[in-house]
Design an enzyme around this catalytic site. Sequence first.
Site, mmCIF file in Angstrom:
data_model
loop_
_atom_site.group_PDB
_atom_site.id
_atom_site.type_symbol
_atom_site.label_atom_id
_atom_site.label_comp_id
_atom_site.label_asym_id
_atom_site.label_seq_id
_atom_site.Cartn_x
_atom_site.Cartn_y
_atom_site.Cartn_z
ATOM 1 N N HIS A 155 -15.359 -7.934 -0.861
ATOM 2 C CA HIS A 155 -14.544 -8.197 0.340
ATOM 3 C C HIS A 155 -15.335 -8.029 1.638
ATOM 4 O O HIS A 155 -14.846 -8.402 2.707
ATOM 5 C CB HIS A 155 -13.333 -7.251 0.382
ATOM 6 C CG HIS A 155 -12.347 -7.472 -0.731
ATOM 7 N ND1 HIS A 155 -11.753 -8.700 -0.962
ATOM 8 C CD2 HIS A 155 -11.859 -6.631 -1.683
ATOM 9 C CE1 HIS A 155 -10.947 -8.599 -2.009
ATOM 10 N NE2 HIS A 155 -10.986 -7.357 -2.467
ATOM 11 N N ASP A 207 -12.798 -10.714 -10.550
ATOM 12 C CA ASP A 207 -11.926 -9.662 -10.016
ATOM 13 C C ASP A 207 -10.560 -10.286 -9.706
ATOM 14 O O ASP A 207 -10.476 -11.464 -9.354
ATOM 15 C CB ASP A 207 -12.557 -9.107 -8.736
ATOM 16 C CG ASP A 207 -11.848 -7.868 -8.208
ATOM 17 O OD1 ASP A 207 -12.362 -6.759 -8.408
ATOM 18 O OD2 ASP A 207 -10.775 -8.025 -7.570
ATOM 19 N N HIS A 256 -8.768 -9.947 -7.260
ATOM 20 C CA HIS A 256 -8.682 -10.312 -5.843
ATOM 21 C C HIS A 256 -9.740 -11.362 -5.503
ATOM 22 O O HIS A 256 -10.847 -11.337 -6.050
ATOM 23 C CB HIS A 256 -8.905 -9.074 -4.961
ATOM 24 C CG HIS A 256 -7.973 -7.943 -5.254
ATOM 25 N ND1 HIS A 256 -8.330 -6.879 -6.069
ATOM 26 C CD2 HIS A 256 -6.693 -7.726 -4.851
ATOM 27 C CE1 HIS A 256 -7.294 -6.036 -6.145
ATOM 28 N NE2 HIS A 256 -6.291 -6.531 -5.424
ATOM 29 N N ASP A 314 -9.673 -5.499 -12.580
ATOM 30 C CA ASP A 314 -8.309 -5.224 -12.132
ATOM 31 C C ASP A 314 -7.332 -6.354 -12.446
ATOM 32 O O ASP A 314 -6.163 -6.268 -12.069
ATOM 33 C CB ASP A 314 -8.273 -4.856 -10.637
ATOM 34 C CG ASP A 314 -9.201 -5.697 -9.787
ATOM 35 O OD1 ASP A 314 -9.733 -6.707 -10.292
ATOM 36 O OD2 ASP A 314 -9.389 -5.352 -8.606
HETATM 37 ZN ZN ZN Z 1 -10.120 -6.264 -6.945
#
Ligand code: ZN
Length: 328
Positions: free
Chosen positions: A149, A186, A188, A269
Amino acid sequence: MHPRRAFLSRAAAALVGGVAARGGSAATPSALVVYDPIFLEHRAEGHPERPERLTAIMRALASLPGLRRLTPRAAAPAELELVHTAAHVERMRALSAAGGGAVDADTYVTPRTFEVARQAVGALLVAVDEIATGRARNAFCAVRPPGHHASRGRAMGFCIFNQVAVAARYAQARTPWKRILIVDFDVHHGNGTQDVFYRDDSVFYLSVHRAPFYPGTGAAAERGSGTTLNLPFALGTPRAEILGAWETAVRRIRREFSPDFVLVSAGFDAYRGDPIGGLGYEVEDYRRLMDVVVEAAPPGRIVSTLEGGYNLDALGACVAAHLAPMLA
Ligand code: ZN
């Protein structure tokens, strides 16, 4: 290759460190796990991105054969600035030096964070060097904090510096490998990684992720210069559909982009029992995600790094499944 072949009986099990002690000068390059206890020193009370994640992973990897353990080094500021602005690097250094604090609601800096995060980037750099010089084939970097991120000038989403982005630039600068593929599973979207390479067709960024979900980016229409590919899926999508789309995408990228080197943002995740993510994945799906990546990479040229994954009961098994194709 059946994944069970990568697992040892209790009698044959050896600690990762023990493998290193015996196999450090082996003629056949071994796979690496890059780890240092310094990664346990970035911590905030009650935060899900916590040191116990790595403890669980290293416990699981202790019974995997064929892994040589290597310690990282700190990435130099000039190396961080292959991607990040000098202002961002200095901001993180100064915040750590001042005793730490919150960068945003999710992201914390402690007095140790700057040093820990530099080592987390350096883990990938030593892995690149080891593979480029023929001393290793494939590597997994068991590091914290995560990175995907973080953009050029901003820490967010638990991430301070963007490990895979710096490693991609480092590989381009230090090795003959110019066409870099970054794959990210991931749960995200890796908005930071996408941002860094959005107008750069020497780096292909592929992400499969949950949407709508944090951080809100990663729509299929976001294609950059043609070397960004997002595969967003809603919670409840059948796993077979998600995994099939990933395999089709990786095979197409292999044909059309032909990477010299592959980096993996390995977040766990999307596992069905993850407390802050979840996209229905089972443990064995992490092997399937990598089978096709191993096919797409030049032999032995994969560096994977830990991103998310917060279910401490399953994280070790997920990482072991992820590594099986790289060790086969
Ligand atoms: Zn994540």
